[in-house]
Design a protein around this motif. Structure first.
Motif, mmCIF file in Angstrom:
data_model
loop_
_atom_site.group_PDB
_atom_site.id
_atom_site.type_symbol
_atom_site.label_atom_id
_atom_site.label_comp_id
_atom_site.label_asym_id
_atom_site.label_seq_id
_atom_site.Cartn_x
_atom_site.Cartn_y
_atom_site.Cartn_z
ATOM 1 N N ARG A 41 53.163 6.900 78.594
ATOM 2 C CA ARG A 41 52.824 6.415 77.216
ATOM 3 C C ARG A 41 52.063 7.434 76.147
ATOM 4 O O ARG A 41 53.327 8.362 76.015
ATOM 5 C CB ARG A 41 51.109 6.332 77.672
ATOM 6 C CG ARG A 41 50.336 7.527 77.956
ATOM 7 C CD ARG A 41 50.665 8.582 78.598
ATOM 8 N NE ARG A 41 50.272 7.919 80.058
ATOM 9 C CZ ARG A 41 51.069 8.166 81.211
ATOM 10 N NH1 ARG A 41 51.713 9.309 81.096
ATOM 11 N NH2 ARG A 41 49.235 8.310 82.450
ATOM 12 N N GLY A 131 41.617 0.162 79.410
ATOM 13 C CA GLY A 131 42.359 -0.271 80.781
ATOM 14 C C GLY A 131 41.592 -1.249 82.120
ATOM 15 O O GLY A 131 41.695 -2.516 82.607
ATOM 16 N N GLU B 166 55.142 -5.711 85.394
ATOM 17 C CA GLU B 166 54.059 -5.204 84.308
ATOM 18 C C GLU B 166 54.240 -5.145 83.305
ATOM 19 O O GLU B 166 55.673 -4.390 83.015
ATOM 20 C CB GLU B 166 53.225 -4.374 85.430
ATOM 21 C CG GLU B 166 51.871 -3.923 84.708
ATOM 22 C CD GLU B 166 50.237 -3.264 85.643
ATOM 23 O OE1 GLU B 166 50.057 -3.873 86.792
ATOM 24 O OE2 GLU B 166 49.786 -2.592 84.472
ATOM 25 N N ASP B 168 51.861 -3.465 79.534
ATOM 26 C CA ASP B 168 50.798 -3.396 78.892
ATOM 27 C C ASP B 168 50.465 -2.933 77.655
ATOM 28 O O ASP B 168 51.300 -2.388 77.603
ATOM 29 C CB ASP B 168 50.422 -1.744 79.828
ATOM 30 C CG ASP B 168 49.131 -1.703 79.357
ATOM 31 O OD1 ASP B 168 49.156 -2.097 78.223
ATOM 32 O OD2 ASP B 168 48.239 -0.687 79.984
ATOM 33 N N ARG B 177 44.085 -5.404 74.094
ATOM 34 C CA ARG B 177 44.598 -4.720 74.988
ATOM 35 C C ARG B 177 44.954 -5.569 75.678
ATOM 36 O O ARG B 177 44.358 -5.889 76.217
ATOM 37 C CB ARG B 177 44.366 -3.370 76.086
ATOM 38 C CG ARG B 177 45.571 -3.088 76.358
ATOM 39 C CD ARG B 177 44.976 -1.520 76.755
ATOM 40 N NE ARG B 177 45.601 -1.033 77.955
ATOM 41 C CZ ARG B 177 45.293 -0.041 78.184
ATOM 42 N NH1 ARG B 177 44.231 0.786 78.018
ATOM 43 N NH2 ARG B 177 46.384 0.677 79.574
ATOM 44 N N VAL B 179 46.692 -6.984 79.761
ATOM 45 C CA VAL B 179 47.465 -6.470 80.522
ATOM 46 C C VAL B 179 47.981 -7.590 81.562
ATOM 47 O O VAL B 179 47.886 -8.542 82.048
ATOM 48 C CB VAL B 179 46.960 -6.119 81.454
ATOM 49 C CG1 VAL B 179 47.526 -5.292 82.903
ATOM 50 C CG2 VAL B 179 46.852 -4.309 81.215
ATOM 51 N N GLN B 181 50.907 -9.691 84.150
ATOM 52 C CA GLN B 181 50.899 -8.985 85.742
ATOM 53 C C GLN B 181 52.186 -10.111 85.954
ATOM 54 O O GLN B 181 52.063 -11.202 86.644
ATOM 55 C CB GLN B 181 50.493 -8.395 87.040
ATOM 56 C CG GLN B 181 49.884 -7.089 86.741
ATOM 57 C CD GLN B 181 48.897 -6.539 87.375
ATOM 58 O OE1 GLN B 181 48.213 -7.508 87.128
ATOM 59 N NE2 GLN B 181 48.767 -5.722 87.589
#
Lengths: 195, 195
Positions: A41, A131, B166, B168, B177, B179, B181
């Motif tokens: 990251r 997250g 995945e 992100d 943000r 995510v 999958q």
């Protein structure tokens, strides 16, 4: 050939030569996840700790990298300077300084890093857990937290340091590559390798 | 919520929006070394394999990442787009296609990647072993190799693909943000998380 931190001057020169670009403060940090897979990251460079070779950055106690570093305290930074076309791969040991630390010198370092952060970046540490799933409909902007500018570091604020053990420097413009390896305290070897 | 490769369009838009910057073709690839420590380096994006979600890049059969991928075929790309302030963390399985591959379709992909590379980048694969010590006094420039432009891939040329599992995605400008999958072939979930 042993030399005193020979890569440090190279790095400081690259930072200086690229400082007109805001993104030259960002590098990529690789760690290993608890399942053995790599993580990577972008992180903001917060300077070297004065009088040392340690690189600093900050992170949230709730972020995954904290668990990863606890399980395996080794990281590799890849720092690419876009204007001068130089890459530093800096590998070494990671150390997290959080609120529960008992060492006064370390807590002072953490506090200094807090006050050197912008008010905006401080706010991230009191926002919702990074997250984690947002509430239905996305984050609720009306709950934007406030922070007194004089207030010291909040619970979630962590200072992380990386103490380099090896630095692999590549200059694409000059087609040169050097590898620096730590042999002892402030003692490094330097060798030229094929790019 | 399942969707068909929902991150692919986002990535293509970011590439397009940042393509005036040469360095937007570069990303950082993290792997795990044979000793369990992370490795991280800058790699040049060579496009998606047509009709798939796989990202391509090329590497030298003599580079360390080949051994690393053999031992642990998992990587994480961190791709930060400096102009639009977007980060893609793309993790997935790595696959190396080298000269000894026995599959004609894969060898064709490797050959295509070779001819899409510039003459200068092809020359790297016939130069001295990357990362190995230079002869005393630095590399000998008088031995610069030559390559016929019509010649196919040389022995050291490898095509590497990463098949994402995945993604992100972080947009710093919009403070968003997501995510993504992979659930099955061309089936992905998408959820919004706190930035």
């Amino acid at each position: 050939m042993a030399a005193i931190t020979p890569w440090r001057q190279l790095l400081l020169e690259s930072i200086q030569a690229n400082k007109h670009l805001k993104h030259s403060e960002y590098f990529q940090l690789a760690t290993v996840r608890e399942n053995g897979k790599p993580a990577n990251r972008t992180v903001v460079f917060r300077g070297l700790i004065e009088g040392t070779e340690k690189l600093q950055f900050t992170t949230d106690a709730r972020s995954h990298k904290i668990e990863e570093i606890k399980a395996q305290a080794f990281g590799e930074i890849c720092w690419y300077f876009t204007d001068t076309r130089e890459q530093f791969r800096i590998s070494g040991t990671l150390d997290v300084i959080g609120e529960a630390d008992r060492n006064a010198v370390r807590l002072k370092m953490r506090e200094r890093a807090w006050f050197q952060s912008s008010p905006n970046s401080r706010l991230q540490f009191v926002g919702p857990s990074p997250g984690f799933p947002c509430p239905e409909g996305g984050p609720n902007d009306s709950t934007t937290p406030q922070l007194d500018p004089a207030q010291g570091p909040v619970e979630n604020f962590c200072l992380v340091t990386l103490e380099p053990q090896e630095v692999d420097y590549l200059n694409l413009r000059k087609n040169k590559r050097y590898v620096f390896q730590k042999m002892g305290e402030f003692s490094w070897t330097q060798r030229e390798v094929n790019p």
